[in-house]
Every structure is written in structure tokens, then in C-alpha cells.
Scaffold this active site. Structure first.
Site: not given
Ligand code: CP
Ligand code: NVA
Length: 312
Positions: A108, A135, A138, A230, A270, A298
Site C-alpha cells: 500500500r 485499489h 477492493q 467513498d 469501501c 475483503r
Molecule cells: N477499504 C479499505 O481499503 O480499507 P482500509 O483502508 O482500512 O484498508
Molecule cells: N480513496 C480512499 C480509499 C480508502 C480505502 C483513500 O485512498 O484514502
């Protein structure tokens, strides 16, 4: 082995296979199978530059319950606080070390380029666990959730309201790939990047679905089977909070907006959600909401991805 840097790294057949296997893991869990030895001691590195609840927990639990060894590395452990760029060693060197200890790297990161560099540096696969542009894990869980709640999902309409961000881009890609109509309403200046739309439009022509781009949320949500939103302020955009909250003030998902969708619409997010910003409490906790089933998916998708990318 190919990496998963974005949804379009997968074929539709691969997506169906991963989701089908995820449903098998779901059923196993429901019948009490908590542990199996599919990974047989394989190491899985979780390299996270940003915070996470769902992705981290899902992949750690999935790895352990399948007999693998999860190793979580947060930003401060292998990078300086500024992330990879100011880290202790180069991104390729981090990858070349990790591939000697583990079979898979789940990363990440702030920048998509970091995922690409990781993937180019080693022959073992990288899974993108969220970056600024995509993502994909997701989106796979999102598709599983839709299949769960909408068994006749083919050619249904998925509407996204809000920022044309990583989550929206991956959702658009998976809709185009598997054959669901997709519409989005974003404020001017917050659209999904043009190059991502063009790739998805090409794919949608092949699968025979429509992609529609609006500024008015009511246009996007009209007769939708799925309504999705989101956060307005993604991780790394905290300095833009005041401007974004103003620019997105007309983009909240409310009961009133949901009424313009189909009567059996499902609401998805999400998570993490910012209640009172992109969505009201009433919608989050209302009859249409499937957000915690979505979060559960997930885990099933994480197991399925581990099985797929560890070549089992
Ligand atoms: N939806 C998602 O990716 O959640 P987190 O940021 O908590 O991993
Ligand atoms: N768009 C958000 C998604 C989090 C799961 C971010 O990147 O923070």
C-alpha cells in the site's frame, strides 16, 4: 508470475475464477473451516506506507488461516517517515531482499509508480493494496459483494457518486471488464483521469456496457442497482480538506438521492466512511446498506488472491 497492479492486469476469466474461489472460502468459513494449510509456510510481506484497517486485517488473517506467515512492515520500519523516497534503501533493493524471504509482496503506497518499480524489480508477484490511482483488491471484493446481493448482476447499473479516485477507477475498470454498466457523478476537476476512462471505454465496447460521466449525482444514480461512494478526502490529501468539503457539498448520499435509484438498490462504501460528509447515518445504517458484507468480502478475496498469486 504477473503482478496485480490494477484491475486491467486481470482477464475477465481470472476475475471470475478469483471471485468463485472467494465464495468457496466464504462457504468454508460458514461451515466452520477456519484453518487449512494451502500456503504451507509461505511468507507474505505486507508493506504499508499508509494506514489500513480492512486490507491489513483481511490479508493478515487470510495468510495465517491458510498456513502462511504474514510479515507486516509499516512505513517507519523500512522507510523513513517520508516514505520510500527518503527510505533506508532503494525500492528495488527492498523488493530484492523481500523476495528472498517471502513469496508475495502486498504493498500500500502513495504513488502508483512505486508499485510499478516493485513489480519490475523482482519476478515474484506484487499485489497493489491501494495507491493514489488504483485499489484493485477492493474492486474484487466489491464485485463479490454485488454477486452476493444481486445474483442477476450482469448488465446491472453501478453508480458512483463523489471523487474520481483510486476506488472509483478500479470499480469502473471491473464493471467494464465483467460487463456491468457504470455511471459516475463527480464535481468538475475531480473526474476519473482521462487515460483511465479511455482504457475502460475500450473495454466496455467489448463487453457491451455503457460508461457514463456526469456532474449531477441525480443523473448518475437514476435507476441504478448499486450506489457507491467513498471519502471526499483520500489519504495523502489532508491539506485539501477544507476545499474538498466545499467542492463536494452537493455530493452526499442521502435517502432522498437513493430514492432516484431502483427500489431494491444496494448501497456500498469501501470504508472508512466519514458519516455526515459523503453519506448520512440513515443511509449507512439503512435497509439498502451492505457495507459490512462488503467489508467481509475483503477477507474471502484476500484468501483467494493468496491462493492465486502463490500459484496454489
Ligand atoms: N477499504 C479499505 O481499503 O480499507 P482500509 O483502508 O482500512 O484498508
Ligand atoms: N480513496 C480512499 C480509499 C480508502 C480505502 C483513500 O485512498 O484514502
Amino acid at each position: 508470475m504477473k503482478s496485480l497492479t490494477q484491475i486491467f492486469d486481470l482477464t475477465a476469466e481470472e476475475v471470475f475464477g478469483i471471485v468463485r474461489q472467494a465464495f468457496v472460502f466464504k462457504e468454508k468459513l460458514e461451515t466452520g473451516v477456519r484453518k487449512e494449510n494451502l500456503l504451507d509456510g509461505r511468507g507474505v510481506a505486507l508493506v504499508f506506507e499508509k494506514p489500513s484497517l480492512r486490507t491489513k486485517v483481511a490479508f493478515e488473517v487470510a495468510t495465517t488461516s491458510l498456513g502462511g506467515i504474514p510479515v507486516f512492515l509499516s512505513s517507519g520500519q523500512i522507510f523513513a517517515s517520508g516514505g520510500y523516497e527518503q527510505g533506508r534503501e532503494s525500492i528495488p533493493d527492498i523488493a530484492r531482499n523481500l523476495e528472498r524471504f517471502t513469496d508475495l509482496i502486498i504493498a500500500r503506497v502513495y504513488r502508483h509508480e512505486t508499485i510499478q518499480i516493485l513489480a519490475q524489480s523482482i519476478s515474484k508477484p506484487i499485489i497493489n493494496a491501494l495507491c493514489d490511482k488504483h485499489h484493485p483488491t477492493q474492486a474484487l471484493a466489491d464485485f463479490m459483494t454485488i454477486m452476493w446481493h444481486k445474483p442477476a448482476w450482469q448488465k446491472m447499473k453501478v453508480a458512483f457518486v463523489g471523487d474520481g479516485n483510486n476506488v472509483a477507477t478500479s470499480l469502473m475498470q471491473i464493471c467494464a471488464l465483467v460487463g456491468m454498466h457504470f455511471s459516475i457523478a463527480s464535481p468538475p476537476g475531480y473526474e476519473i483521469p482521462k487515460n483511465e476512462c479511455e482504457k475502460a471505454i475500450d473495454m466496455a465496447k467489448k463487453t457491451g456496457v455503457q460508461l457514463e460521466f456526469f456532474t449531477d449525482p441525480r443523473e448518475a444514480v437514476k435507476q441504478a442497482d448499486v450506489v457507491y461512494t467513498d471519502t471526499f478526502v483520500s489519504m495523502g490529501q489532508e491539506e485539501e480538506t477544507a476545499k474538498r468539503l466545499k467542492d463536494f457539498s452537493e455530493y452526499q448520499i442521502t435517502d432522498e438521492l437513493l430514492k432516484t435509484a431502483k427500489s431494491d438498490v444496494i448501497f456500498m462504501h469501501c470504508l472508512p466512511a466519514h458519516r455526515g460528509q459523503e453519506v448520512t447515518d440513515e443511509v449507512m445504517d439503512g435497509a439498502h446498506s451492505v457495507i459490512f458484507d462488503q467489508a467481509e468480502c475483503r477477507l474471502h478475496i484476500a484468501k483467494s488472491l493468496l491462493a492465486h498469486y502463490c500459484r496454489i
